[in-house]
Design a protein around this motif. Structure first.
Motif, PDB file in Angstrom:
ATOM      1  N   HIS A   8      -1.313 -14.387   3.887  1.00  0.00           N
ATOM      2  CA  HIS A   8      -0.878 -13.083   3.430  1.00  0.00           C
ATOM      3  C   HIS A   8      -2.286 -12.447   3.011  1.00  0.00           C
ATOM      4  O   HIS A   8      -2.165 -11.267   3.223  1.00  0.00           O
ATOM      5  N   LEU A   9      -3.302 -13.159   2.474  1.00  0.00           N
ATOM      6  CA  LEU A   9      -4.444 -12.579   2.120  1.00  0.00           C
ATOM      7  C   LEU A   9      -4.838 -11.940   3.324  1.00  0.00           C
ATOM      8  O   LEU A   9      -5.732 -10.826   3.131  1.00  0.00           O
ATOM      9  N   LYS A  10      -4.940 -12.323   4.655  1.00  0.00           N
ATOM     10  CA  LYS A  10      -5.532 -11.731   5.775  1.00  0.00           C
ATOM     11  C   LYS A  10      -4.996 -10.416   6.219  1.00  0.00           C
ATOM     12  O   LYS A  10      -5.546  -9.713   6.778  1.00  0.00           O
ATOM     13  N   LEU A  11      -3.782 -10.235   5.815  1.00  0.00           N
ATOM     14  CA  LEU A  11      -3.041  -8.945   5.875  1.00  0.00           C
ATOM     15  C   LEU A  11      -3.823  -7.635   5.482  1.00  0.00           C
ATOM     16  O   LEU A  11      -3.586  -6.611   5.777  1.00  0.00           O
ATOM     17  N   GLN A  12      -4.721  -7.927   4.503  1.00  0.00           N
ATOM     18  CA  GLN A  12      -5.517  -6.872   3.934  1.00  0.00           C
ATOM     19  C   GLN A  12      -4.711  -5.839   3.528  1.00  0.00           C
ATOM     20  O   GLN A  12      -5.164  -4.567   3.466  1.00  0.00           O
ATOM     21  N   LYS A  13      -3.559  -6.054   2.666  1.00  0.00           N
ATOM     22  CA  LYS A  13      -3.042  -4.834   2.156  1.00  0.00           C
ATOM     23  C   LYS A  13      -3.946  -4.200   0.986  1.00  0.00           C
ATOM     24  O   LYS A  13      -4.900  -4.896   0.660  1.00  0.00           O
ATOM     25  N   LYS A  14      -3.605  -3.070   0.511  1.00  0.00           N
ATOM     26  CA  LYS A  14      -4.267  -2.414  -0.422  1.00  0.00           C
ATOM     27  C   LYS A  14      -4.424  -3.303  -1.761  1.00  0.00           C
ATOM     28  O   LYS A  14      -5.390  -3.205  -2.146  1.00  0.00           O
TER      29      LYS A  14
ATOM     30  N   ASP B 212       0.779  -1.113  -0.132  1.00  0.00           N
ATOM     31  CA  ASP B 212      -0.089   0.038  -0.151  1.00  0.00           C
ATOM     32  C   ASP B 212       1.006   1.038   0.127  1.00  0.00           C
ATOM     33  O   ASP B 212       2.089   1.138  -0.460  1.00  0.00           O
ATOM     34  N   GLU B 213       0.408   2.437   0.457  1.00  0.00           N
ATOM     35  CA  GLU B 213       1.333   3.536   0.165  1.00  0.00           C
ATOM     36  C   GLU B 213       2.450   3.510   1.019  1.00  0.00           C
ATOM     37  O   GLU B 213       3.486   3.937   0.842  1.00  0.00           O
ATOM     38  N   ASN B 214       2.271   2.594   2.141  1.00  0.00           N
ATOM     39  CA  ASN B 214       3.451   2.761   3.196  1.00  0.00           C
ATOM     40  C   ASN B 214       4.570   1.723   3.099  1.00  0.00           C
ATOM     41  O   ASN B 214       5.572   1.698   3.331  1.00  0.00           O
ATOM     42  N   GLU B 215       3.757   0.204   2.728  1.00  0.00           N
ATOM     43  CA  GLU B 215       4.433  -0.833   2.903  1.00  0.00           C
ATOM     44  C   GLU B 215       4.642  -1.340   1.641  1.00  0.00           C
ATOM     45  O   GLU B 215       3.662  -1.309   0.711  1.00  0.00           O
ATOM     46  N   PHE B 216       5.733  -2.190   1.401  1.00  0.00           N
ATOM     47  CA  PHE B 216       5.791  -2.883   0.281  1.00  0.00           C
ATOM     48  C   PHE B 216       6.535  -4.346   0.790  1.00  0.00           C
ATOM     49  O   PHE B 216       7.685  -4.426   1.471  1.00  0.00           O
ATOM     50  N   TYR B 217       5.994  -5.354   0.173  1.00  0.00           N
ATOM     51  CA  TYR B 217       6.450  -6.808   0.640  1.00  0.00           C
ATOM     52  C   TYR B 217       6.420  -7.700  -0.450  1.00  0.00           C
ATOM     53  O   TYR B 217       5.566  -7.885  -1.264  1.00  0.00           O
ATOM     54  N   GLU B 218       7.593  -8.539  -0.730  1.00  0.00           N
ATOM     55  CA  GLU B 218       7.636  -9.506  -1.734  1.00  0.00           C
ATOM     56  C   GLU B 218       8.341 -10.816  -1.218  1.00  0.00           C
ATOM     57  O   GLU B 218       9.230 -10.426  -0.333  1.00  0.00           O
ATOM     58  N   GLU B 219       7.756 -11.850  -1.645  1.00  0.00           N
ATOM     59  CA  GLU B 219       8.112 -13.134  -1.391  1.00  0.00           C
ATOM     60  C   GLU B 219       7.712 -14.408  -2.220  1.00  0.00           C
ATOM     61  O   GLU B 219       6.854 -14.116  -2.764  1.00  0.00           O
ATOM     62  N   ASN B 220       8.741 -15.370  -2.407  1.00  0.00           N
ATOM     63  CA  ASN B 220       8.419 -16.425  -3.368  1.00  0.00           C
ATOM     64  C   ASN B 220       7.696 -17.423  -1.974  1.00  0.00           C
ATOM     65  O   ASN B 220       8.269 -17.775  -1.139  1.00  0.00           O
ATOM     66  N   ILE B 221       6.303 -17.705  -2.142  1.00  0.00           N
ATOM     67  CA  ILE B 221       5.620 -18.189  -1.078  1.00  0.00           C
ATOM     68  C   ILE B 221       5.316 -19.827  -1.609  1.00  0.00           C
ATOM     69  O   ILE B 221       5.333 -20.070  -2.707  1.00  0.00           O
ATOM     70  N   LYS B 222       4.878 -20.641  -0.701  1.00  0.00           N
ATOM     71  CA  LYS B 222       4.188 -21.921  -1.026  1.00  0.00           C
ATOM     72  C   LYS B 222       2.744 -21.750  -1.063  1.00  0.00           C
ATOM     73  O   LYS B 222       1.960 -20.846  -0.583  1.00  0.00           O
TER      74      LYS B 222
END
Lengths: 369, 369, 369, 369, 369
Positions: free
Chosen positions: C70-76, C53-63
Motif C-alpha cells: 500500500h505504501l508503494k501506491l504513493q497516494k497523497k 487523494d482528491e480522486n480516490e479513497f480506499y479503506e481496508e483492514n490489513i495485515k
C-alpha cells in the motif's frame, strides 16, 4: 467554666510586640534626612577596627579621629564595625569620610528598612536583619545590620553589642585560615553567611515551637493554644518580612559578583544563595504546618464538643423516659389498677432496669460509648 | 466517651519523625567545612568500583589506595560508588583526587541538602534524595545520593547500603545491553532514571495510604483519622521538599546537556524530565485529595453530631410533654375532676400513646427518622 | 437515624476507580523498554488503512505484511490506524518500519502518559487522552491515543475499538470535502479537532452532573451528596490531568506549524488552540462551582441542625417550666393553701395555657416559628 | 420550622440559567462549518448601513443586493451592522463578499465564543460580549457582538436588535464631532469603547446586588441569602468569562495598532485598555466581597444558633434543679419532717425564688442575658 | 439575648461608604469628554503658583489670566497647584495652554481613576490617591491628585484644599535646602514622596485598628466585632486599589527617569520605589492579620458555645437522674417498702448528695469544670 480571658501575659513574654513600621516623626522630613528611627539600646557608640593580611591581625576599639592613622597602614583588609546607631553626627562624619550617599546613610539609620542590596558607583551597600533566638523558649530578637563594602574597607553598622560575627572574628585571628588569604569581598561573604547561618538556628527553634503547639493541639487544646498559634503566625509574618527579601538580596549579590567580586568568591555566593532558598522553603513549610495545627485544634475542639453532646444525649435518653414512667405512676387517678398489684412497684423498677440495659447496648452498638 | 488522647504511638510507627533542617553544630564553621550532618548508618565505608566498556565488565569492592591502579586501566566508563559518608577524611582524599570543590564536598556531606544540579568547570555535580517505600504500610525512608560526573568517571555517594541501582548494575553485566555501548553520561542518566522511577512506587504507596484514609473518613471516622491525615500531610510536605526541586534539577541537566552530554543521550533526558513532571503533578493531585479527605472527615463528624442531636431532640420532644401531663395529674389539688373519672387514667394513657404515634409520624415526615 | 455508611456502591457505578499512575512492573527496566502498561481490552490488533487523494479513497483492514504494497501506491495521504496496543512485537516492527524512536514507542505503550507533542527529526509525535462520556449518567471512559505524522503518512495508535474519528472518516469518503484536497497535516489537525470537540460533550455532561449535585445540595442534602461531590472532585482532578497539558500540546503544535505544517492549515491550529483554552476555562468554572456546591451543602446541613435545635429549644422552653409548676403542686406539704382552693386546679391549668400562648408569641416574634 | 426548600423561583427570576457551553449538535462537523449555535431571537435579519465622511452622513436599512451600490460610493467610512445571525446563507454571502475566512464566520456564528481579537492578512476580527443590566433588579443579558475591520469598511454582527451603540450613532450624525473627521479604525475603537463603558453600568448594578446581599446577611440572614449568594457567585463566574479575556483582546488591539491603526487613535486604545483593567479589578473586588458576605452570613447563622442554645441552657439551668426540689417533696416517704412544718411549703417556694434570682444574676454576669 | 441587629451606625462612622466606580452619567459620552465625576467639595477653584530658583521664592494665589505674566519670568521651577476640579472650563483652558492631551484632562477629572503614570511626548502625567487618616479613630479620606510635569513647569490638580504638601512648601521657602538647587523633576519626586510618606501614617493607623479588633476578638468578641472586621476588610480592599498600582506607577517613573529625569534625582526614585514596596508588603501583612483575626473570633465564639453547652450538660447530667429518683419515690404504688423505712427519706437524700459529689469529681476529672 466561664469563657476565660486568655492568659495573654504568659504568651506575650514569648512573642514580643510588633514594632511600628515607620515612625511618624520622620514624615515631612526631606529625603536623605538622617534620623535614627530605632530605640537607643546602649549609651556609647563603639567603633571596632580590625585590620589583617596574611601575616598580621590587629583589633582595637578606636575613636573616630584615630581612623585615618589606621587607614594609612594599608592592610589588605580593614573591617570597621560601628556598634550603636543613635549618634547621627558621628555616622554622618563616617559617611562623608567614605563617600557614602545620603540615602544610604538614611537606610542605615532607618532600622525598619526592608532587606536590600544596592550597587553604588563606589561601593556595595546591603542591609538585613540579624535575628537571634537562642532557644525555643526565648523570644526572637532582631537587629538591623548594614554593610558597606568599598574596595578593601568593609563597614558594618549594628544597633547594639552582641552579634553573630564572633565565629568570623575567631577565624580571622588564626593565620592559617583561608579567610586571611582572601580580600574584603570574602569577608563580606563570611559575615553574610554568619547572618544566614543563624537563621537556621532561629528556624530550628521556631520549628520546635510549632511542634509544641502541635502536640498541645492534639493532646490538650485550650483557648490559649489558639491564641499562641495566632501569635506564632504573627511572629512568622514578621519573620517572613525579614527572610523573603533575602532571596533578592543574595541574588543581587550574585549578580554584582560578576563585576565587583573576585572570581574565587563567586561559588561561595552561589552556596549562600542556596542556603537562603532553604531558609525560605523552611518558612513555607512552617506556614503549612501552622495551618495544619489550626485544623488539628479545631478538630480537637469540635471533638470535645461532640463528646459533651454525647454525654448529654445519653443521660437524657436514659432518664427522661424513665422519669416519665415514674411520673405516670405518681398520678393521682382513683382508678389505676397497677398501683394496687402486689409487685407492681417491683415490676416497674425491674422494667426500668431492663430499659437501661437495653439502651446501654444500643449506645454501645452506635459506638457512642 | 472521654476526648481520647489520640493513639499517637500507632500512627508514629508509620510516619517517622521529621529530621532537623540543619544541625546547629555546623553553625560557626567556615564555609566548605567538611562535617557529616547525618547519622552514621553503618560501620564501614565501602568503595564499590565498576569499570566497563563494550567488551569487559569488572566489579570490585576496593580500598582507596587501589583506586589509581584501576583508573590507569582506562576503561570506557568507571563508576565509583562510595557507600557511607561518615569517614570525612576519606571523602576529602577522594575529593582531592578528582579535583572536587570544597563546597561540593560540603554539599555531599550535608545530608539535608536541597536537591540540585550544578555545572562546575570540570564536572557536573548533582545531589538528590533516593526515597524508598516498598509498601503502603512501610514508612518512607530517604537517603541523600550525590553524583559527580567527570569525563569518563562517575562518582556516586550514598549514605548507606541498599539502593535503587541494582537494576542498572544487572543491565551493565549484560554485554548486549545498549548501556554498555554508551558513555558515563548515559550511566548518570540511567542512575537518575532509576531514582526517579522509584518515586513512582513511593507515589503509588502514598496514594494507597490516602485512599485508605479516605475510606476511613467516609465509613468510620474517629480522632485518629484526622491525626493520621495531619501526619500524612506533613509527610507530604517533606516529600514535596524532595520532589519539587527535581523539576529544576532535571531541567538544568537538560540545559547542560547541550554542552556536556552526547547528543544521543539528550532525548532520554527529555523523557526523564517528563517523568519528573508527572511525579510533581501526582504530588499536586495528592495535595488536593488530602484536603478533600479533610472535608469528608469534617462532614462525617458533623453528620454524626447531627444524628446525636436528632436522637436527643426526638427523645426530649416525645417525653418532656408526656412527663408534663403525668405531672399535672400528680398534683394534689382537692378538686381535680378527671382524677375521679372511672377511665380517666386509661384515657390519659391512651392519649399519650396517640401523641407518641403522632409525633413519630411528624418526625418521619421531617425525615428525622 | 444511625450515621449511615454512605451508599458507595451506587456512587461507584458512576465514578470509575482511579487507575494506578505507573505500574510497578515497569520499574527497573531500561528506558525505551517496550511494555504495554494498560489492560488488554480486545483480543486482536487491527490495522486499519485509509489512503486517499482528491480522486480516490480506499479503506481496508490489513495485515502488517500488506503494508508495503500500500505504501508503494504513493497516494497523497496514508492513514494507518492501529487499534490495540498489547501486541508489542507488532508495534516494534511498525516502529522500525517508520523509523520511530524507541522512547516514542515506549510513550505509545505507556497508557498513562502525560499528554504531549514532540518534534523529532523526521516526525511529529503526539499523545493525548480521548475521553468519552455520552450522557450525564455514564462514567467517563478515557483511552490513550497517539499520533505519528511522518511526511504523507499519519499513524494513529488506539487502545481499543470505538473512537471519535468516525465523523472524519465519513468526511474523507466524500470527494467534495476540503479534507480530500489537503495533506496529512490537515488530517492530523482534523483528528485532534475531533478529540478536542469530544471534550465539549464530556464537559457538558460533567456540568450537568455538578448542577444535579447542586440542586441536591440545595433541596435535599444527605451524606451521599457530599460523598458524590467528593468523588466528583476526584473525577475532575483526573480530568484536569488530561486537559491541562493540552494547552501546551496544541501550543507546541502551533509552534511546529511554522516549519512542518503547510500555511493553509495554520489558522485551523489557532482555532483548535482557542477551543482548548475554552475547555480549560470550563474546567476552572467547574472547579469553582464544585466548591460552591460544598458551601451550599454545608449551609443546608447547618441549617437543618439549626432547625433541630430550635425544635428542641421550643419544646423544652415550653414544657420544662410547666412541668416545674406541676411538680410544685405535686409536693406533699401539709400546709399548701392553693391545693384546697375550689378552682385552684383550673386556675393553674389556665395559667399554664396562657404561658404557652405567651411563649408561642415570643417565639413567633423571634422568628423561630 | 422545617428546612424550607429554598424559594428558587424568586431567585431564578434574577439569575438566568447558564447556557450550554457548546451545543452538541456541532460536534462532528468539519471546522469552518457555519452553524448558528444560539437561539433565534428575531424573525428577520437586518442590514443597517451607515456611510459618512466629514461632509455627509447616510443611514439606511438595506438588502444584501443593494450593498454593492453603496460600496461604490467610496465614502470615507462604511459601517455595515448585521443584526440577527440565524440566516447562515446570508452571512456566508457577506463573508465571501468581503473575503472573510471560514473560521472567522464560524466564530461569528458560535455565540459562546471566547472574546478574542485576531489579525488576519486583510482584516482585524474581534468578538466579545455586549452585556446589559439596566438596573440592580434586572437580570444580566449578554449578546455576542463581532467586528470585522477591513480598510474603510467596518462590519458588525449582533444577535438581536437593541445595542449599546446608539450614542455612537448619535455622535456620527453631528458633523462637528471628531468622529466624523476620523477613519474606520476610530469607529471600531468608539464601538469597543461603548461596549466596555456599558460594563461599568453592569458592574455598578452587580455591586449594588452584592451590597444588598451584604445587608441581608448582616441584618436578617435566612436560607435564601446563601442561595442568592451562591447564584450571585455563579453569575459572576459567567461574567468573568466575558470580562477576563478582554485584557488580552484590548491588549492585542494595542499591539496591532502599531501596524494597522492610525497613530492618532493609539492613545485612545491605551485609555480603553486601562478601562478594561479597571473593570477586571472591580470584578476581583466583587469576588472578595462575595466571600466576605459568605463569612458574614455564616457568622450571623452561628450567632443565632448560639442564642438559641443560650435560651435553652438558661431555661434548663433554672427549671431542672427547681423541678428536682419539687420532685423531692413529692416523694411519698412516711417520715419526711419538712412536709409537716407549718411554713415548709413557703420556705421551699421562697428558696426557689431566691435561686432563680441568683441564677439570673449569674447569667447576667456571664453576659448571657 | 435576641440576635441583635448589629449596631451599624457606630461602625459606619468609622468606615465611610464606598464610592461608585464610575458614574453612569458619563456613559455614552465620546472619549475625551471632560466631565468632573466627583463631588464638588468647595465653591471656588484656587490656582496656587509657586516659582523659585536658588535665590528667589515667590508664592501667590492667582487668576488664570495672570498666568502668562508669571510664566514669562522664567524662573527655574514653576509649580502651579490647581485646587478644585469642578470648573471644567477653566481646566480646559489650562489644558490648552500647556498642550495637555484631552484624555489626560479626562483622567484628571475622573476622580476614580486607577493610579498611573504615563509618558507623553511633551510631558509626564501621573495620577494617584492622596490618602489621609490622621488617627486610628478617624475615617480614611482619599482625594485624587494628578501631576503634569512639562519642562520646568509642574502642574498639580487636587480635589479640595488641605493636602500633604505643606512640608514641601515649607522646605521650598528655606533657600539653604537642596530642593531649591534642583529642578522641577526633583519637585515632582518630593511631592510623590510626600504622598507615599503619608501612606505610612495611614498604615500605622490601620494597623492599630486591626490590633484593636484583634484584642476585641480575643477578649470580648460580639457580633459587632465581625461586622467591624468585615468593614475593615472592605476598607482594605479599597485601600489596595489605591496602593497596589503604585508599584507600577513608581516603577514607570524609574523607567522614564532614564530619559526625562536628571541623573542626580534617580537614586531618590529608587528609594521611593522601595518605600512603595514596603507599603504594599504592609498591606499584605494586614491582609493576613485580618484573616487571623477572623479565625480568632470564630474560635472565641465556638469556645463560648462550648462553655454554654458544658453548663447545660453538667446541670442536666446532675439533676435529671436525681429527678428520676425523686419521681420513683413519688409513685403511688401500694407496696413500696422503702417508703415505710424510718430513715428511707434521709438515705435517699444522702445518696443523692453522694451522687452529686461523685459527678462533680467526674466533671473535674474530665476538665469540664
Amino acid at each position: 467554666m466561664s469563657p476565660k480571658a486568655p492568659n495573654l501575659k504568659s504568651v506575650q513574654k514569648l512573642f514580643k510586640p510588633k514594632k511600628k513600621k515607620r515612625p511618624s516623626h520622620k514624615i515631612g522630613l526631606p529625603p536623605g534626612s538622617l534620623v535614627f528611627t530605632g530605640d537607643k539600646k546602649q549609651e556609647e557608640v563603639f567603633i571596632n577596627l580590625i585590620t589583617y593580611d596574611e601575616n598580621e591581625f590587629y583589633e582595637e576599639n578606636i575613636k573616630l579621629d584615630q581612623l585615618d592613622t589606621h587607614l594609612k597602614l594599608q592592610k589588605k583588609v580593614i573591617w570597621i564595625d560601628i556598634i550603636g546607631l543613635h549618634d547621627v553626627e558621628l555616622l554622618e562624619k563616617i559617611g562623608n569620610h567614605f563617600g557614602i550617599h545620603k540615602l544610604t546613610l538614611e537606610d542605615i539609620l532607618s532600622v525598619d528598612q526592608r532587606p536590600k542590596m544596592e550597587l553604588f558607583e563606589d561601593y556595595i551597600f546591603s542591609t538585613l536583619k540579624m535575628i537571634q533566638c537562642p532557644s525555643p523558649e526565648s523570644p526572637i530578637v532582631d537587629e538591623q545590620v548594614s554593610f558597606v563594602l568599598r574596595e578593601n574597607v568593609l563597614l558594618t553598622f549594628q544597633e547594639k553589642k552582641g552579634d553573630v560575627f564572633q565565629f568570623v572574628r575567631d577565624r580571622l585571628q588564626d593565620p592559617k585560615r583561608a579567610i586571611r588569604q582572601r580580600g574584603s569581598d570574602y569577608l563580606l561573604y563570611a559575615l553574610l553567611d554568619a547572618v544566614i547561618d543563624n537563621y537556621f538556628i532561629v528556624m530550628e527553634n521556631v520549628g520546635e515551637r510549632i511542634e509544641n503547639l502541635e502536640s498541645q493541639a492534639m493532646i490538650d487544646p485550650d483557648t490559649d493554644t489558639l491564641n499562641s498559634l495566632y501569635l506564632q503566625r504573627r511572629e512568622m509574618m514578621d519573620l517572613r518580612r525579614s527572610v523573603y527579601p533575602l532571596r533578592e538580596v543574595i541574588g543581587s549579590f550574585g549578580k554584582y559578583a560578576e563585576h565587583k567580586i573576585s572570581p574565587e568568591v563567586r561559588p561561595f555566593i552561589r552556596d549562600l544563595y542556596e542556603n537562603t532558598i532553604q531558609v525560605i522553603e523552611t518558612m513555607e513549610v512552617f506556614r503549612d504546618m501552622s495551618s495544619g495545627v489550626l485544623d488539628l485544634y479545631m478538630n480537637s475542639l469540635s471533638n470535645r464538643m461532640n463528646n459533651v453532646m454525647k454525654v448529654l444525649t445519653i443521660i437524657s435518653t436514659i432518664f427522661i423516659p424513665l422519669s416519665f414512667v415514674a411520673g405516670v405512676y405518681g398520678m393521682n387517678f382513683d382508678n389505676m389498677p397497677e398501683l394496687h398489684w402486689k409487685y407492681g412497684y417491683f415490676f416497674v423498677i425491674g422494667g426500668m432496669g431492663l430499659a437501661v440495659i437495653g439502651m446501654l447496648f444500643f449506645f454501645r452498638w452506635k459506638k457512642w460509648l
